[in-house]
Motif scaffolding. Structure first.
Motif, PDB file in Angstrom:
ATOM      1  N   ARG A  64      -8.747  -4.867  -4.363  1.00 55.89           N
ATOM      2  CA  ARG A  64      -9.568  -4.018  -3.553  1.00 55.89           C
ATOM      3  C   ARG A  64     -10.660  -3.326  -4.450  1.00 55.89           C
ATOM      4  NH1 ARG A  64      -4.919  -1.108  -2.330  1.00 55.89           N
ATOM      5  NH2 ARG A  64      -5.857   0.886  -3.020  1.00 55.89           N
ATOM      6  N   GLU A  71       2.099   1.614  -3.299  1.00 54.08           N
ATOM      7  CA  GLU A  71       1.329   1.960  -4.264  1.00 54.08           C
ATOM      8  C   GLU A  71       1.266   3.569  -4.018  1.00 54.08           C
ATOM      9  OE1 GLU A  71      -3.369   2.482  -4.346  1.00 54.08           O
ATOM     10  OE2 GLU A  71      -2.685   0.259  -3.767  1.00 54.08           O
ATOM     11  N   CYS A 126      -8.586  -4.601 -14.143  1.00 52.65           N
ATOM     12  CA  CYS A 126      -8.886  -3.604 -13.362  1.00 52.65           C
ATOM     13  C   CYS A 126     -10.109  -2.814 -13.771  1.00 52.65           C
ATOM     14  CB  CYS A 126      -7.721  -2.588 -12.867  1.00 52.65           C
ATOM     15  SG  CYS A 126      -6.624  -3.056 -11.628  1.00 52.65           S
ATOM     16  N   ARG A 149       1.936   6.089  -7.210  1.00 54.65           N
ATOM     17  CA  ARG A 149       0.869   7.185  -7.370  1.00 54.65           C
ATOM     18  C   ARG A 149       1.261   8.498  -7.677  1.00 54.65           C
ATOM     19  NH1 ARG A 149      -5.509   6.316  -6.032  1.00 54.65           N
ATOM     20  NH2 ARG A 149      -5.244   4.409  -4.860  1.00 54.65           N
ATOM     21  N   SER A 175       1.761  -4.668  -6.016  1.00 51.88           N
ATOM     22  CA  SER A 175       1.208  -3.429  -5.785  1.00 51.88           C
ATOM     23  C   SER A 175      -0.250  -3.531  -6.622  1.00 51.88           C
ATOM     24  CB  SER A 175       1.667  -2.127  -5.662  1.00 51.88           C
ATOM     25  OG  SER A 175       2.816  -2.188  -4.880  1.00 51.88           O
ATOM     26  N   TYR A 234      -4.217  -3.760  -5.377  1.00 53.62           N
ATOM     27  CA  TYR A 234      -5.415  -2.829  -6.027  1.00 53.62           C
ATOM     28  C   TYR A 234      -6.520  -3.374  -6.846  1.00 53.62           C
ATOM     29  CZ  TYR A 234      -6.922   1.376  -8.283  1.00 53.62           C
ATOM     30  OH  TYR A 234      -7.835   2.739  -8.762  1.00 53.62           O
ATOM     31  N   HIS A 269       0.809  -1.336  -0.050  1.00 58.48           N
ATOM     32  CA  HIS A 269      -0.076   0.132   0.194  1.00 58.48           C
ATOM     33  C   HIS A 269       0.900   1.269  -0.161  1.00 58.48           C
ATOM     34  CE1 HIS A 269      -3.341  -2.386   2.075  1.00 58.48           C
ATOM     35  NE2 HIS A 269      -3.295  -2.846   0.739  1.00 58.48           N
TER      36      HIS A 269
END
Length: 207
Positions: free
Chosen positions: A65, A17, A136, A21, A58, A62, A14
């Motif tokens: 999630r 990530e 995703c 980002r 990562s 994601y 996290h």
């Protein structure tokens, strides 16, 4: 004997990530990840096979999630489907949240979709990143299209409209708000975009 891992892999991923980002893949060094996660270079290589391994894991986290969050936000009884689409569009004004165990994103650009950000930066040359980013997007498109179908069953969206086309339209607008937000436009402007997108949904034609 190998020492047992004394860190929480999820928290490390996290934090990584958040770093990716914020500064992008190419703008993030192994030392940056080390500083962000508190893990030494050796541990990062041993546990994740270096920077690229950290990125892929990562992104996989994601994806997991997203796969929980999007269907949960959009699934439910048919009569609430239109309102769930509305709420989903409005939530996109603030971007995709980081995991709960890391500090909030420093700016709107860092709150952009992680998968989209990596796909744009390195997806053209990295087939694994491209595949994860597509996964995703697919999980979101499926969840949004299902919600559109529910709204159609309830008589709130034109039954002749293609739910997959509408899902792609809405997700294109949502990802576009990431870009407009990254330019520094205000949440009020992004909210206006979300409301306009919601107004574009074709309503049933009453004879």
């Amino acid at each position: 004997m190998a020492r047992p891992r004394s860190f929480d892999p999820d928290h490390v991923l996290h934090a990584a990530e958040r770093q990716f980002r914020t500064s992008g893949y190419n703008g993030t060094s192994v030392d940056d990840i080390s500083a962000a996660t508190g893990l030494g270079r050796g541990s990062l290589y041993a546990a994740f096979d270096g920077k690229h391994g950290v990125l892929l894991q990562s992104m996989a986290g994601y994806f997991a999630r997203l796969g929980q969050f999007a269907p949960k936000a959009l699934a439910g009884p048919d009569e609430g489907a239109l309102e769930r689409l509305h709420a989903y569009l409005l939530r996109a004004v603030h971007g995709v949240p980081l995991a709960a165990d890391v500090p909030p994103a420093p700016d709107r650009a860092a709150a952009a979709c992680f998968a989209a950000k990596m796909a744009l930066e390195i997806g053209a040359s990295d087939s694994e990143v491209k595949r994860l980013a597509n996964d995703c997007f697919s999980v979101l498109a499926t969840a949004v299209a299902e919600c559109v179908r529910a709204a159609q069953r309830n008589g709130d969206i034109d039954p002749d409209a293609d739910p997959d086309d509408l899902a792609y339209l809405l997700l294109t607008i949502i990802r576009g708000t990431d870009v407009v937000g990254a330019y520094g436009h205000s949440p009020a402007r992004l909210t206006s975009i979300a409301e306009s997108a919601f107004a574009l949904l074709p309503r049933p034609r009453h004879h």
